[in-house]
Design a protein around this motif. Structure first.
Motif, PDB file in Angstrom:
ATOM      1  N   THR A 109       0.629  -1.289  -0.086  1.00  0.00           N
ATOM      2  CA  THR A 109       0.072   0.021  -0.032  1.00  0.00           C
ATOM      3  C   THR A 109       0.766   1.404  -0.021  1.00  0.00           C
ATOM      4  O   THR A 109       1.908   1.409   0.754  1.00  0.00           O
ATOM      5  N   GLY A 110       0.655   2.387  -0.860  1.00  0.00           N
ATOM      6  CA  GLY A 110       1.531   3.456  -0.854  1.00  0.00           C
ATOM      7  C   GLY A 110       1.077   4.382  -2.054  1.00  0.00           C
ATOM      8  O   GLY A 110       0.208   3.985  -3.035  1.00  0.00           O
ATOM      9  N   PRO A 111       1.357   5.636  -2.130  1.00  0.00           N
ATOM     10  CA  PRO A 111       1.199   6.447  -3.202  1.00  0.00           C
ATOM     11  C   PRO A 111       1.744   6.046  -4.361  1.00  0.00           C
ATOM     12  O   PRO A 111       2.664   5.165  -4.418  1.00  0.00           O
ATOM     13  N   VAL A 193       3.156   1.620  -7.371  1.00  0.00           N
ATOM     14  CA  VAL A 193       3.346   2.274  -5.969  1.00  0.00           C
ATOM     15  C   VAL A 193       4.987   2.863  -6.141  1.00  0.00           C
ATOM     16  O   VAL A 193       5.556   2.085  -6.513  1.00  0.00           O
ATOM     17  N   GLU A 229      -3.175   9.031  -3.862  1.00  0.00           N
ATOM     18  CA  GLU A 229      -2.593   8.975  -2.627  1.00  0.00           C
ATOM     19  C   GLU A 229      -2.140   7.885  -1.976  1.00  0.00           C
ATOM     20  O   GLU A 229      -1.568   7.387  -1.152  1.00  0.00           O
ATOM     21  N   SER A 230      -3.034   6.760  -2.369  1.00  0.00           N
ATOM     22  CA  SER A 230      -2.933   5.600  -1.633  1.00  0.00           C
ATOM     23  C   SER A 230      -3.614   4.289  -2.610  1.00  0.00           C
ATOM     24  O   SER A 230      -4.725   4.389  -2.784  1.00  0.00           O
TER      25      SER A 230
END
Length: 276
Positions: A109-111, A193, A229-230
């Motif tokens: 999970t991440g930008p 990501v 953003e995510s």
């Protein structure tokens, strides 16, 4: 001499009866054959549908059944693999986590970025030299996007809803995408990501992407890049693995101008098709 009226003999009468009986027998046999052929044709149609729509529905049902079996076997493999991994001493927990991410075994999970590609819409005014082949997204278009994002520092990636790893293989067949035993229709989405700015810069600097954008401008192919953003990328579905590998004799492992880690990771994402 007195003429006597002519009368048919007994033999002639019997011949007429036999002829009538023969005709009746032939008609009866013909009717029986027609009835048998009709029944046979009906049974064959029941087993082998002649309507293409019915045939497509039956094949789709069969594909769904086989896909369900594949999903069940994958779940069993993942369960057995997890049990095996839990029994192995990994030593450095942080290193083990990084390996799991790089191998696609851990969800991430991440930008990052979402890149969407789709076929040109029907009815649009196009360049007079455009061919049907110019109006659809090709395998090398997706390959170019994936490689560019790896080169831009992507930490993890997914194509549609499946994680992209060194073992990922996909193929475009007509205007559909075959990936991991499933078939997808456009639009196609690539999720990466990483640093959104670095990913976008690498994406727009890639020659293959610029070639695709030329067809976007000329023929109306779909293209969009969205900063996220995510992003939540799933772990890769296990469908097998490499047992061993070696470098062929006479091949330089690190030749001049060697590609980056991202390109090597994306090399298993399917053979590039013919260029546009």
């Amino acid at each position: 001499m007195t003429e006597r009226p002519h009368r048919a003999g007994r033999g002639a009468g019997r011949s007429a009866v036999r002829g009538t009986a023969s005709v009746g027998l032939v008609l009866a046999l013909a009717g029986l054959m027609f009835t048998a052929n009709a029944r046979l044709a009906s049974s064959q149609e029941a087993r082998h549908p002649q309507d293409l729509g019915e045939l497509a529905d039956r094949e789709s049902s069969r594909v769904e059944m086989l896909a369900a079996r594949v999903d069940g076997l994958r779940a069993e493999v993942e369960s057995l693999t997890d049990e095996q991994i839990e029994t192995i001493e990994t030593g450095d927990a942080d290193a083990a986590e990084l390996v799991a991410i790089a191998a696609g075994r851990a969800a991430v999970t991440g930008p990052g970025l979402t890149v969407q590609l789709t076929d040109a819409p029907a009815g649009r005014v196009r360049h007079p030299d455009a061919t049907p082949d110019d109006l659809v997204v090709h395998q090398q278009d997706l390959q170019g996007v994936i490689n560019a994002l790896w080169a831009g520092g992507a930490e993890a990636m997914a194509l549609e809803d499946q994680r992209v790893t060194a073992l990922t293989a996909f193929r475009c067949v007509g205007n559909v995408l075959s990936l991991g035993g499933r078939v997808y229709s456009p639009p196609y989405e690539v999720h990466a990501v990483g640093d959104p700015r670095a990913l976008r810069e690498a994406l727009m600097a890639a020659e293959s992407v610029q070639t695709y954008l030329g067809y976007v401008a000329r023929d109306g192919l779909g293209w969009s890049v969205t900063e996220e953003e995510s992003l939540a990328l799933p772990a890769a579905e296990l469908g097998g693995g490499l047992t061993h590998a070696r470098v062929p004799d006479g091949v330089d492992v690190f030749p001049t101008g060697a590609r980056g880690r991202g390109d090597l990771a994306a090399a298993g994402a399917g053979d590039a098709g013919a260029g546009r």
